[in-house]
Write an enzyme that holds these catalytic residues in place. Structure first.
Site, PDB file in Angstrom:
ATOM      1  N   ASN A   1     105.462  15.337  95.985  1.00 45.20           N
ATOM      2  CA  ASN A   1     104.691  16.387  95.300  1.00 45.20           C
ATOM      3  C   ASN A   1     104.592  17.662  96.133  1.00 45.20           C
ATOM      4  O   ASN A   1     103.510  18.138  96.453  1.00 45.20           O
ATOM      5  CB  ASN A   1     103.295  15.878  94.882  1.00 45.20           C
ATOM      6  CG  ASN A   1     102.425  15.453  96.052  1.00 45.20           C
ATOM      7  OD1 ASN A   1     102.924  15.053  97.103  1.00 45.20           O
ATOM      8  ND2 ASN A   1     101.111  15.552  95.887  1.00 45.20           N
TER       9      ASN A   1
ATOM     10  N   LEU B   1      91.835  11.549  95.262  1.00 47.73           N
ATOM     11  CA  LEU B   1      92.121  11.022  93.929  1.00 47.73           C
ATOM     12  C   LEU B   1      93.086   9.845  94.051  1.00 47.73           C
ATOM     13  O   LEU B   1      94.060   9.960  94.785  1.00 47.73           O
ATOM     14  CB  LEU B   1      92.724  12.113  93.036  1.00 47.73           C
ATOM     15  CG  LEU B   1      91.733  13.198  92.604  1.00 47.73           C
ATOM     16  CD1 LEU B   1      92.457  14.336  91.894  1.00 47.73           C
ATOM     17  CD2 LEU B   1      90.650  12.609  91.699  1.00 47.73           C
TER      18      LEU B   1
ATOM     19  N   ASP C   1      98.218   6.830 101.741  1.00 52.29           N
ATOM     20  CA  ASP C   1      97.936   8.034 100.947  1.00 52.29           C
ATOM     21  C   ASP C   1      97.312   9.123 101.824  1.00 52.29           C
ATOM     22  O   ASP C   1      96.528   9.947 101.338  1.00 52.29           O
ATOM     23  CB  ASP C   1      97.028   7.726  99.749  1.00 52.29           C
ATOM     24  CG  ASP C   1      97.078   8.830  98.695  1.00 52.29           C
ATOM     25  OD1 ASP C   1      98.012   9.656  98.730  1.00 52.29           O
ATOM     26  OD2 ASP C   1      96.173   8.879  97.845  1.00 52.29           O
TER      27      ASP C   1
ATOM     28  N   ALA D   1      91.824  17.579  96.648  1.00 45.11           N
ATOM     29  CA  ALA D   1      91.694  16.133  96.808  1.00 45.11           C
ATOM     30  C   ALA D   1      92.648  15.651  97.888  1.00 45.11           C
ATOM     31  O   ALA D   1      93.820  16.028  97.897  1.00 45.11           O
ATOM     32  CB  ALA D   1      92.024  15.447  95.489  1.00 45.11           C
TER      33      ALA D   1
ATOM     34  N   LYS E   1     108.428   8.647  91.539  1.00 42.29           N
ATOM     35  CA  LYS E   1     106.981   8.747  91.428  1.00 42.29           C
ATOM     36  C   LYS E   1     106.560   9.302  90.077  1.00 42.29           C
ATOM     37  O   LYS E   1     107.024  10.375  89.664  1.00 42.29           O
ATOM     38  CB  LYS E   1     106.453   9.652  92.550  1.00 42.29           C
ATOM     39  CG  LYS E   1     104.948   9.870  92.541  1.00 42.29           C
ATOM     40  CD  LYS E   1     104.180   8.623  92.952  1.00 42.29           C
ATOM     41  CE  LYS E   1     102.686   8.800  92.754  1.00 42.29           C
ATOM     42  NZ  LYS E   1     101.928   8.848  93.978  1.00 42.29           N
TER      43      LYS E   1
ATOM     44  N   HIS F   1     101.847  11.405 102.283  1.00 45.48           N
ATOM     45  CA  HIS F   1     102.116  12.823 102.018  1.00 45.48           C
ATOM     46  C   HIS F   1     102.372  13.528 103.343  1.00 45.48           C
ATOM     47  O   HIS F   1     101.497  13.540 104.213  1.00 45.48           O
ATOM     48  CB  HIS F   1     100.922  13.475 101.319  1.00 45.48           C
ATOM     49  CG  HIS F   1     100.640  12.876  99.989  1.00 45.48           C
ATOM     50  ND1 HIS F   1     101.215  13.321  98.821  1.00 45.48           N
ATOM     51  CD2 HIS F   1      99.868  11.814  99.632  1.00 45.48           C
ATOM     52  CE1 HIS F   1     100.793  12.583  97.803  1.00 45.48           C
ATOM     53  NE2 HIS F   1      99.985  11.654  98.269  1.00 45.48           N
TER      54      HIS F   1
ATOM     55  N   HIS G   1     103.015   4.696 101.319  1.00 48.21           N
ATOM     56  CA  HIS G   1     102.576   5.844 100.492  1.00 48.21           C
ATOM     57  C   HIS G   1     102.040   6.930 101.413  1.00 48.21           C
ATOM     58  O   HIS G   1     100.944   6.805 101.964  1.00 48.21           O
ATOM     59  CB  HIS G   1     101.489   5.413  99.501  1.00 48.21           C
ATOM     60  CG  HIS G   1     101.062   6.517  98.586  1.00 48.21           C
ATOM     61  ND1 HIS G   1     101.012   6.380  97.223  1.00 48.21           N
ATOM     62  CD2 HIS G   1     100.670   7.795  98.823  1.00 48.21           C
ATOM     63  CE1 HIS G   1     100.606   7.504  96.672  1.00 48.21           C
ATOM     64  NE2 HIS G   1     100.385   8.388  97.628  1.00 48.21           N
TER      65      HIS G   1
ATOM     66  N   HIS H   1     100.981   6.951  89.981  1.00 45.19           N
ATOM     67  CA  HIS H   1      99.617   7.452  90.140  1.00 45.19           C
ATOM     68  C   HIS H   1      98.887   7.050  88.863  1.00 45.19           C
ATOM     69  O   HIS H   1      99.096   7.656  87.815  1.00 45.19           O
ATOM     70  CB  HIS H   1      99.574   8.972  90.343  1.00 45.19           C
ATOM     71  CG  HIS H   1      98.179   9.480  90.560  1.00 45.19           C
ATOM     72  ND1 HIS H   1      97.714   9.909  91.777  1.00 45.19           N
ATOM     73  CD2 HIS H   1      97.122   9.556  89.718  1.00 45.19           C
ATOM     74  CE1 HIS H   1      96.440  10.250  91.677  1.00 45.19           C
ATOM     75  NE2 HIS H   1      96.046  10.045  90.422  1.00 45.19           N
TER      76      HIS H   1
ATOM     77  N   HIS I   1      95.086  18.480 103.865  1.00 50.00           N
ATOM     78  CA  HIS I   1      94.812  19.813 103.325  1.00 50.00           C
ATOM     79  C   HIS I   1      94.065  20.555 104.424  1.00 50.00           C
ATOM     80  O   HIS I   1      93.283  19.944 105.165  1.00 50.00           O
ATOM     81  CB  HIS I   1      93.924  19.737 102.089  1.00 50.00           C
ATOM     82  CG  HIS I   1      94.580  19.125 100.888  1.00 50.00           C
ATOM     83  ND1 HIS I   1      95.390  19.827 100.033  1.00 50.00           N
ATOM     84  CD2 HIS I   1      94.546  17.860 100.417  1.00 50.00           C
ATOM     85  CE1 HIS I   1      95.830  19.024  99.066  1.00 50.00           C
ATOM     86  NE2 HIS I   1      95.338  17.812  99.280  1.00 50.00           N
TER      87      HIS I   1
ATOM     88  N   HIS J   1      97.728   3.232  95.423  1.00 44.76           N
ATOM     89  CA  HIS J   1      96.318   3.416  95.794  1.00 44.76           C
ATOM     90  C   HIS J   1      95.351   2.894  94.725  1.00 44.76           C
ATOM     91  O   HIS J   1      94.594   3.674  94.145  1.00 44.76           O
ATOM     92  CB  HIS J   1      96.005   4.867  96.149  1.00 44.76           C
ATOM     93  CG  HIS J   1      96.595   5.919  95.232  1.00 44.76           C
ATOM     94  ND1 HIS J   1      96.392   5.936  93.874  1.00 44.76           N
ATOM     95  CD2 HIS J   1      97.378   6.991  95.513  1.00 44.76           C
ATOM     96  CE1 HIS J   1      97.030   6.979  93.361  1.00 44.76           C
ATOM     97  NE2 HIS J   1      97.627   7.625  94.327  1.00 44.76           N
TER      98      HIS J   1
HETATM   99  O1  DOR Z   1      93.774  12.601  97.072  1.00 46.22           O
HETATM  100  C1  DOR Z   1      94.934  12.803  96.776  1.00 46.22           C
HETATM  101  N1  DOR Z   1      95.690  13.699  97.439  1.00 46.22           N
HETATM  102  N2  DOR Z   1      95.452  12.129  95.755  1.00 46.22           N
HETATM  103  C2  DOR Z   1      96.681  12.395  95.293  1.00 46.22           C
HETATM  104  O2  DOR Z   1      97.090  11.759  94.355  1.00 46.22           O
HETATM  105  C3  DOR Z   1      97.497  13.482  95.868  1.00 46.22           C
HETATM  106  C4  DOR Z   1      97.096  13.764  97.233  1.00 46.22           C
HETATM  107  C5  DOR Z   1      97.655  15.065  97.770  1.00 46.22           C
HETATM  108  O3  DOR Z   1      98.860  15.310  97.618  1.00 46.22           O
HETATM  109  O4  DOR Z   1      96.896  15.838  98.335  1.00 46.22           O
HETATM  110 ZN    ZN Z   2      99.232  10.072  97.175  1.00 44.08          ZN
END
Ligand code: DOR
Ligand code: ZN
Length: 345
Positions: A41, A221, A249, A265, A101, A15, A13, A138, A253, A176
């Site tokens: 995403n 999250l 996960d 998040a 997803k 990003h 998992h 999720h 950011h 997660h």
């Molecule tokens: O904390 C998170 N960040 N939870 C998620 O489900 C998405 C992820 C993100 O893409 O930043």
């Molecule tokens: Zn995620």
């Protein structure tokens, strides 16, 4: 123990974002992991097989030369109310898409195009069941009247339990997991249901969000939970139950988007992912359970072969950098300026 060698792990998992941000974060993952399940995403979300193939090509294009052929992105589709069953067939036939997803609309970062009502997806879920394409979930409801710390448990009762009853052959990864309720649900479910566990949910409880002030870099999250839940996750991770496996996960950011009146998040852990898991397993006196959790159980669930090469972690203190470069911005890694006791060679 001063050194541990394990089969090279995979991240089930992850990003990676896109463009220059992708270029900045990808090497951290590719250095450690052989494969990763890539979350869809993006803006706009990866909703078709063609989009997933194009995203895959963009990932491979920015993979550093030294890591070429050492890292394989495992692509996913983003489920919407309107994903046609025929798209599932195309995804399966592509050979490079390994899951679909489910983001409940509004649950998290870039989830606006997610599912508003599971009933709208029944035909598509049936196609996934028939084509043996897993659903990656999720697991949080979005109802504003549900307490943020209860969203996972309510999701299990209202959405996930009925889903497993309606589609008993659908393979599901409950992503997660953060609560003992989720652990208990996965344990009692059929062998078609598994779960990923992040390093940060193994290492931190919700006190970490409010340590001497508000800590935006500990906000993700599903949000961190109470200590009893962290304990349940740790027990599941070290239990040797193949339903529980590694999924970071890791979610980058920029510092500006985290340290903000409405901060995003996501916790970035890719810079030290396997080291963070080793730290958690060592605290539980279960380093001998790390390899199967990190390198075998996920591959088995996704019906992929185990990796053939190895990585070594040494007991060696090192200080996590204060910040990382992130496409002209700053990225604050988990445990920035703090010391970790394991280092991958
Ligand atoms: O904390 C998170 N960040 N939870 C998620 O489900 C998405 C992820 C993100 O893409 O930043
Ligand atoms: Zn995620």
């Amino acid at each position: 123990m001063t050194s541990i060698t394990i089969t090279r792990p995979d991240d089930w998992h992850l990003h990676l974002r896109d463009s220059e941000q992708l270029r900045a974060v990808l090497p951290y993952t590719a250095r450690q992991f052989a494969r990763a399940i890539i979350m869809p995403n993006l803006k706009p979300p990866v909703v078709t097989t063609d989009m997933a193939l194009a995203y895959r090509a963009r990932i491979l294009a920015v993979l550093p030369t030294a890591l070429q052929s050492n890292f394989e992105p495992l692509m996913t589709l983003y489920l919407t109310d309107n994903t046609p069953p025929a798209e599932i067939v195309r995804a399966k036939e592509s050979g490079v898409i390994h899951g679909v997803k489910l983001y409940p609309a509004g649950a998290t970062t870039n989830s606006d195009a997610g599912v508003t009502d599971m009933a709208k997806c029944y035909a598509t879920l049936e196609a996934m069941e028939q084509n043996n394409l897993p659903l990656l979930v999720h697991g949080e409801v979005t109802d504003s009247d549900v307490d943020v710390f209860d969203k996972e448990k309510v999701f299990i009762d209202r959405i996930l339990m009925p889903l497993t009853q309606r589609f008993p052959s659908l393979r599901i990864v409950f992503e997660h997991v953060t609560t003992r309720d989720a652990v208990a649900f996965v344990e009692q479910a059929s062998s078609n249901v598994a779960a990923t566990i992040t390093a940060h949910h193994l290492l931190l409880n919700r006190n970490a969000i409010f340590q001497e002030g508000i800590r935006p870099h500990h906000f993700c999250l599903p949000v961190l939970k109470r200590e009893i839940h962290r304990q349940a996750l740790l027990e599941a991770a070290i239990s040797g139950n193949p339903k529980f496996f590694l999924g970071t996960d890791s979610a980058p950011h920029s510092q500006a988007n985290k340290e903000n009146a409405c901060g995003c998040a996501g916790i970035f852990t890719a810079h030290a992912a396997i080291e963070l898991y080793a730290t958690a397993f060592e605290q539980a006196d279960a380093l001998d359970k790390l390899e199967a959790f990190a390198s075998f159980y996920g591959a088995d669930f996704y019906q992929l072969p185990h990796n053939k090469d190895f990585i070594t972690l040494n007991k060696e203190n090192w200080v996590v950098p204060e910040q990382l470069e992130f496409a002209g911005e700053r990225l604050i890694p988990l445990y920035a300026r703090e010391s970790l006791a394991w280092k991958m060679t």
